[in-house]
Design an enzyme around this catalytic site. Structure first.
Site, PDB file in Angstrom:
ATOM      1  N   ARG A  14       0.157  17.105  -1.795  1.00 45.57           N
ATOM      2  CA  ARG A  14       1.473  16.948  -1.168  1.00 45.57           C
ATOM      3  C   ARG A  14       1.846  15.478  -1.060  1.00 45.57           C
ATOM      4  NH1 ARG A  14      -0.858  18.975   4.577  1.00 45.57           N
ATOM      5  NH2 ARG A  14      -1.703  20.467   3.116  1.00 45.57           N
ATOM      6  N   VAL A  64     -13.366  13.945  -0.343  1.00 48.13           N
ATOM      7  CA  VAL A  64     -13.734  12.598  -0.772  1.00 48.13           C
ATOM      8  C   VAL A  64     -14.445  11.805   0.316  1.00 48.13           C
ATOM      9  CG1 VAL A  64     -11.971  12.418  -2.566  1.00 48.13           C
ATOM     10  CG2 VAL A  64     -11.422  11.729  -0.213  1.00 48.13           C
ATOM     11  N   TYR A 155      -7.017   3.996  12.842  1.00 53.48           N
ATOM     12  CA  TYR A 155      -6.231   4.136  11.614  1.00 53.48           C
ATOM     13  C   TYR A 155      -5.894   2.756  11.044  1.00 53.48           C
ATOM     14  CZ  TYR A 155      -2.403   5.636   8.524  1.00 53.48           C
ATOM     15  OH  TYR A 155      -1.594   5.854   7.444  1.00 53.48           O
ATOM     16  N   ALA A 157      -7.484  -0.063  11.520  1.00 58.23           N
ATOM     17  CA  ALA A 157      -8.696  -0.714  11.023  1.00 58.23           C
ATOM     18  C   ALA A 157      -9.062  -0.181   9.644  1.00 58.23           C
ATOM     19  CB  ALA A 157      -9.845  -0.486  11.993  1.00 58.23           C
ATOM     20  N   ALA A 158      -8.939   1.125   9.452  1.00 58.52           N
ATOM     21  CA  ALA A 158      -9.261   1.718   8.156  1.00 58.52           C
ATOM     22  C   ALA A 158      -8.310   1.211   7.075  1.00 58.52           C
ATOM     23  CB  ALA A 158      -9.193   3.241   8.242  1.00 58.52           C
TER      24      ALA A 158
END
Length: 247
Positions: A14, A64, A155, A157-158
């Site tokens: 999506r 993943v 979020y 930081a990622a």
């Protein structure tokens, strides 16, 4: 533009991932759509999307965030296509919580999906790309990774980590003819923002100089450009697709 090229896209069911898959397929690429097996939500099965795209496209279900599944994914790609030219790291999840309310489980889950998977995919993809003489990797970061946002420490930081991984991988892989770039979307009309209350959404749009939210297709167009030969002298860059939010 992408005739005889093989492209792998994570989070392809999506939004930005699907829009990118469609553009690449339309331009002649054989697209490998990758998505977690537990995200049907009443939408078309991944295999049906691959069939719709045609041109030898394939669907592989994989999480993943699991390095073993990533390794198996690339073995399958090598067995079926014998090469890989393009990787789009798009898979990602939200994980919003104020400081003091951030659970360890959320940190692990968001980091594993949004950042660790990018590193494991770059590592696996670059091995195949070296054999083919080069390639292009584009990862989806975020404006949050560049400027931050309250309630999105994990979020952010990622996504900031994706920027660092992109710059470092670009330096390391340039000698192999592999370009590594990223896009940093702003407020984009995808499933990730549909949970926002109308008032907050309106506030976010009001902060965008171009005066509207972006679309998945607009981000996909930037990704496809960076993956194409038109960007052959571009590597180690983070392209904002945000309507001017960082200004």
């Amino acid at each position: 533009m992408f005739a005889d090229k093989v492209a792998l896209i994570t989070g392809a069911r999506r939004g930005i991932g699907l829009a990118t898959a469609r553009l690449l397929a339309e331009a002649g690429a054989k697209v490998v759509l990758v998505n977690r097996p537990d995200e049907a939500d009443g939408e078309a099965p991944l295999a049906a999307i691959a069939e719709e795209l045609g041109r030898g496209c394939a669907a592989i279900t994989a999480d993943v965030s699991d390095s073993a599944q990533v390794a198996a994914l690339y073995r399958s790609v090598h067995q079926r296509f014998g090469r890989l030219d393009i990787l789009v790291n798009n898979a990602g999840i939200l994980g919003d919580a104020r400081l003091g309310m951030i659970a360890d489980e959320m940190i692990q889950r968001v980091m594993a999906t949004n950042l660790f998977s990018v590193i494991t995919n770059i590592q696996a993809a670059s091995k195949l790309m070296r054999r083919g003489g080069g390639g292009a990797i584009v990862s989806v970061a975020s404006i949050i990774g560049l400027r931050g946002n309250a309630g999105q420490v994990v979020y952010g930081a990622a996504k900031a980590g994706i920027v660092g991984a992109t710059l470092s991988a670009a330096k390391e892989l340039a000698a192999d003819g592999i370009r590594v770039n990223a896009v940093a979307p702003g407020f984009i009309q995808t499933d990730m923002i549909r949970h926002l209350p109308a008032a907050i959404a309106a506030e976010r749009v009001a902060a965008i100089p171009l005066g509207r939210a972006g679309t998945a297709e607009e981000v996909a167009e930037a990704i496809v450009f960076l993956a194409s030969a038109k960007a052959r002298y571009i590597t180690g860059q983070v392209l904002g697709v945000d309507g001017g939010m960082v200004l």
